[in-house]
Design a protein around this motif. Sequence first.
Motif, PDB file in Angstrom:
ATOM      1  N   GLN A 245      -0.170   0.402  -9.497  1.00 37.09           N
ATOM      2  CA  GLN A 245      -1.181  -0.319  -8.719  1.00 37.09           C
ATOM      3  C   GLN A 245      -1.526  -1.701  -9.303  1.00 37.09           C
ATOM      4  O   GLN A 245      -1.636  -2.684  -8.583  1.00 37.09           O
ATOM      5  N   GLU A 246      -1.680  -1.736 -10.618  1.00 31.69           N
ATOM      6  CA  GLU A 246      -2.058  -2.996 -11.266  1.00 31.69           C
ATOM      7  C   GLU A 246      -0.967  -4.060 -11.087  1.00 31.69           C
ATOM      8  O   GLU A 246      -1.263  -5.247 -10.927  1.00 31.69           O
ATOM      9  N   GLY A 247       0.276  -3.630 -11.142  1.00 32.37           N
ATOM     10  CA  GLY A 247       1.394  -4.562 -10.921  1.00 32.37           C
ATOM     11  C   GLY A 247       1.343  -5.143  -9.518  1.00 32.37           C
ATOM     12  O   GLY A 247       1.516  -6.355  -9.323  1.00 32.37           O
ATOM     13  N   PHE A 248       1.076  -4.265  -8.534  1.00 37.16           N
ATOM     14  CA  PHE A 248       0.999  -4.768  -7.158  1.00 37.16           C
ATOM     15  C   PHE A 248      -0.227  -5.652  -6.942  1.00 37.16           C
ATOM     16  O   PHE A 248      -0.217  -6.523  -6.077  1.00 37.16           O
TER      17      PHE A 248
ATOM     18  N   GLN B 102       8.291 -17.325 -10.079  1.00 41.96           N
ATOM     19  CA  GLN B 102       7.776 -16.235 -10.895  1.00 41.96           C
ATOM     20  C   GLN B 102       7.423 -15.019 -10.025  1.00 41.96           C
ATOM     21  O   GLN B 102       7.744 -13.881 -10.366  1.00 41.96           O
ATOM     22  N   HIS B 103       6.806 -15.296  -8.895  1.00 34.24           N
ATOM     23  CA  HIS B 103       6.377 -14.201  -8.019  1.00 34.24           C
ATOM     24  C   HIS B 103       7.567 -13.387  -7.502  1.00 34.24           C
ATOM     25  O   HIS B 103       7.555 -12.154  -7.542  1.00 34.24           O
ATOM     26  N   LEU B 104       8.584 -14.074  -7.011  1.00 38.01           N
ATOM     27  CA  LEU B 104       9.715 -13.357  -6.415  1.00 38.01           C
ATOM     28  C   LEU B 104      10.434 -12.507  -7.462  1.00 38.01           C
ATOM     29  O   LEU B 104      10.826 -11.373  -7.192  1.00 38.01           O
ATOM     30  N   SER B 105      10.598 -13.049  -8.665  1.00 34.02           N
ATOM     31  CA  SER B 105      11.282 -12.278  -9.716  1.00 34.02           C
ATOM     32  C   SER B 105      10.475 -11.048 -10.122  1.00 34.02           C
ATOM     33  O   SER B 105      11.022  -9.947 -10.230  1.00 34.02           O
ATOM     34  N   ASP B 106       9.180 -11.225 -10.333  1.00 33.28           N
ATOM     35  CA  ASP B 106       8.353 -10.067 -10.701  1.00 33.28           C
ATOM     36  C   ASP B 106       8.337  -9.028  -9.577  1.00 33.28           C
ATOM     37  O   ASP B 106       8.418  -7.824  -9.821  1.00 33.28           O
ATOM     38  N   GLU B 107       8.245  -9.529  -8.350  1.00 32.58           N
ATOM     39  CA  GLU B 107       8.227  -8.599  -7.214  1.00 32.58           C
ATOM     40  C   GLU B 107       9.529  -7.810  -7.142  1.00 32.58           C
ATOM     41  O   GLU B 107       9.522  -6.587  -6.940  1.00 32.58           O
ATOM     42  N   GLU B 108      10.647  -8.496  -7.322  1.00 32.23           N
ATOM     43  CA  GLU B 108      11.940  -7.800  -7.254  1.00 32.23           C
ATOM     44  C   GLU B 108      12.054  -6.755  -8.371  1.00 32.23           C
ATOM     45  O   GLU B 108      12.519  -5.639  -8.131  1.00 32.23           O
ATOM     46  N   ASP B 109      11.607  -7.114  -9.573  1.00 37.15           N
ATOM     47  CA  ASP B 109      11.708  -6.160 -10.687  1.00 37.15           C
ATOM     48  C   ASP B 109      10.865  -4.909 -10.427  1.00 37.15           C
ATOM     49  O   ASP B 109      11.208  -3.824 -10.886  1.00 37.15           O
ATOM     50  N   LEU B 110       9.774  -5.070  -9.683  1.00 38.50           N
ATOM     51  CA  LEU B 110       8.912  -3.929  -9.374  1.00 38.50           C
ATOM     52  C   LEU B 110       9.395  -3.169  -8.134  1.00 38.50           C
ATOM     53  O   LEU B 110       9.415  -1.936  -8.115  1.00 38.50           O
ATOM     54  N   VAL B 111       9.800  -3.910  -7.107  1.00 33.41           N
ATOM     55  CA  VAL B 111      10.050  -3.291  -5.796  1.00 33.41           C
ATOM     56  C   VAL B 111      11.490  -2.781  -5.625  1.00 33.41           C
ATOM     57  O   VAL B 111      11.698  -1.697  -5.068  1.00 33.41           O
ATOM     58  N   ILE B 112      12.465  -3.560  -6.068  1.00 32.13           N
ATOM     59  CA  ILE B 112      13.856  -3.193  -5.767  1.00 32.13           C
ATOM     60  C   ILE B 112      14.228  -1.808  -6.322  1.00 32.13           C
ATOM     61  O   ILE B 112      14.870  -1.013  -5.615  1.00 32.13           O
ATOM     62  N   PRO B 113      13.798  -1.462  -7.544  1.00 33.95           N
ATOM     63  CA  PRO B 113      14.098  -0.102  -7.998  1.00 33.95           C
ATOM     64  C   PRO B 113      13.425   0.971  -7.130  1.00 33.95           C
ATOM     65  O   PRO B 113      14.005   2.042  -6.926  1.00 33.95           O
ATOM     66  N   ILE B 114      12.233   0.700  -6.609  1.00 28.90           N
ATOM     67  CA  ILE B 114      11.576   1.685  -5.705  1.00 28.90           C
ATOM     68  C   ILE B 114      12.449   1.888  -4.488  1.00 28.90           C
ATOM     69  O   ILE B 114      12.726   3.014  -4.070  1.00 28.90           O
ATOM     70  N   LEU B 115      12.917   0.779  -3.903  1.00 27.86           N
ATOM     71  CA  LEU B 115      13.726   0.884  -2.684  1.00 27.86           C
ATOM     72  C   LEU B 115      15.050   1.595  -2.981  1.00 27.86           C
ATOM     73  O   LEU B 115      15.490   2.471  -2.233  1.00 27.86           O
TER      74      LEU B 115
ATOM     75  N   PRO C 279       0.823  -1.222   0.000  1.00 29.56           N
ATOM     76  CA  PRO C 279       0.000   0.000   0.000  1.00 29.56           C
ATOM     77  C   PRO C 279       0.854   1.270   0.000  1.00 29.56           C
ATOM     78  O   PRO C 279       0.507   2.265  -0.646  1.00 29.56           O
ATOM     79  N   LYS C 280       1.978   1.210   0.710  1.00 34.06           N
ATOM     80  CA  LYS C 280       2.871   2.374   0.750  1.00 34.06           C
ATOM     81  C   LYS C 280       3.469   2.648  -0.643  1.00 34.06           C
ATOM     82  O   LYS C 280       3.511   3.793  -1.104  1.00 34.06           O
ATOM     83  N   PHE C 281       3.904   1.598  -1.322  1.00 34.30           N
ATOM     84  CA  PHE C 281       4.483   1.766  -2.659  1.00 34.30           C
ATOM     85  C   PHE C 281       3.436   2.277  -3.654  1.00 34.30           C
ATOM     86  O   PHE C 281       3.737   3.075  -4.538  1.00 34.30           O
ATOM     87  N   ILE C 282       2.190   1.812  -3.494  1.00 38.91           N
ATOM     88  CA  ILE C 282       1.124   2.274  -4.405  1.00 38.91           C
ATOM     89  C   ILE C 282       0.842   3.761  -4.175  1.00 38.91           C
ATOM     90  O   ILE C 282       0.583   4.510  -5.114  1.00 38.91           O
ATOM     91  N   ARG C 283       0.920   4.192  -2.894  1.00 37.93           N
ATOM     92  CA  ARG C 283       0.736   5.627  -2.631  1.00 37.93           C
ATOM     93  C   ARG C 283       1.853   6.437  -3.291  1.00 37.93           C
ATOM     94  O   ARG C 283       1.643   7.533  -3.786  1.00 37.93           O
TER      95      ARG C 283
ATOM     96  N   ARG D 111      -2.487 -10.957  -5.633  1.00 34.44           N
ATOM     97  CA  ARG D 111      -3.220 -12.177  -6.011  1.00 34.44           C
ATOM     98  C   ARG D 111      -2.307 -13.412  -5.945  1.00 34.44           C
ATOM     99  O   ARG D 111      -2.745 -14.496  -5.579  1.00 34.44           O
ATOM    100  N   ASP D 112      -1.021 -13.229  -6.310  1.00 28.59           N
ATOM    101  CA  ASP D 112      -0.050 -14.324  -6.140  1.00 28.59           C
ATOM    102  C   ASP D 112      -0.032 -14.786  -4.686  1.00 28.59           C
ATOM    103  O   ASP D 112       0.023 -15.976  -4.390  1.00 28.59           O
ATOM    104  N   HIS D 113      -0.027 -13.800  -3.757  1.00 26.00           N
ATOM    105  CA  HIS D 113       0.012 -14.154  -2.327  1.00 26.00           C
ATOM    106  C   HIS D 113      -1.193 -15.017  -1.961  1.00 26.00           C
ATOM    107  O   HIS D 113      -1.065 -15.972  -1.194  1.00 26.00           O
ATOM    108  N   GLU D 114      -2.365 -14.676  -2.500  1.00 30.43           N
ATOM    109  CA  GLU D 114      -3.563 -15.480  -2.189  1.00 30.43           C
ATOM    110  C   GLU D 114      -3.385 -16.909  -2.696  1.00 30.43           C
ATOM    111  O   GLU D 114      -3.699 -17.865  -2.001  1.00 30.43           O
ATOM    112  N   ARG D 115      -2.889 -17.026  -3.932  1.00 27.34           N
ATOM    113  CA  ARG D 115      -2.688 -18.372  -4.497  1.00 27.34           C
ATOM    114  C   ARG D 115      -1.603 -19.118  -3.720  1.00 27.34           C
ATOM    115  O   ARG D 115      -1.730 -20.316  -3.425  1.00 27.34           O
ATOM    116  N   LEU D 116      -0.531 -18.408  -3.389  1.00 27.03           N
ATOM    117  CA  LEU D 116       0.555 -19.043  -2.634  1.00 27.03           C
ATOM    118  C   LEU D 116       0.074 -19.476  -1.252  1.00 27.03           C
ATOM    119  O   LEU D 116       0.386 -20.575  -0.789  1.00 27.03           O
ATOM    120  N   ASP D 117      -0.700 -18.595  -0.586  1.00 26.00           N
ATOM    121  CA  ASP D 117      -1.164 -18.926   0.763  1.00 26.00           C
ATOM    122  C   ASP D 117      -2.069 -20.160   0.735  1.00 26.00           C
ATOM    123  O   ASP D 117      -2.019 -20.998   1.644  1.00 26.00           O
TER     124      ASP D 117
END
Length: 201
Positions: free
Chosen positions: A129-132, A183-196, A119-123, A137-143
């Motif tokens: 937003q769509e990427g997150f 797949q989830h971890l790679s996509d997440e890193e490509d989206l999140v790591i540059p933000i950080l 939510p913080k990154f989307i703000r 949804r990955d988290h729901e499937r993974l959980d």
Amino acid sequence: MTLSITSDNKASPQALDDDLFAPSPRHPESRLEAEWLFLFNKLPPDQWFGADYAYKTSGWLKVHTNIRKRQRILTQISTAYQSGEFGWSEYRSQILKRINMHVLKLHQHHGVEDEGFFPKFIRMYPQLQEGFEILRRDHERLDALLDELQAQNDQLSRTEVEDKVLAVQLHQTLVDVTNLLSQHLSDEEDLVIPILGLRQG
Ligand SMILES: [Fe+2]
Ligand SMILES: [Fe+2]
């Protein structure tokens, strides 16, 4: 692929070069749209561990490294049993506690991301937003898969007499988790790591 077209209707050499060398996501099945990669293009993976960025990016990457490592070890143990290298009691003693720990840590990790970081990154970047949403949804499937894995593990803890069917089912769940996680971890890193990495302060 979009190229700049010059007034004489030819792609400019500079645009061709830019396009040729534009970084692309790190795996061919990436679900990230090109327009979400504006930060990734500013901070591509070969710079994530650079001196200016590592202190901001390495924490997240290290958590993911540990997740991948735990997942790999579980698969190795399960494969060792399936191939006859481990007997039933060795297999159970190696895998039971490790699955409990892995499932617990992954649920916690997803909770922290869904309730805090995402939510913080989307703000900060509403255009992502769509990427997150894909990641959430990955988290729901993974959980759901992890709940299945935990139920199979609970059954395994009660099953002292060898049950090959159960072990095959558990192995399949591990394979499914591995595929989705990778797949989830790679996509997440490509989206999140540059933000950080590009975040000030
Ligand atoms: Fe995640
Ligand atoms: Fe994560």
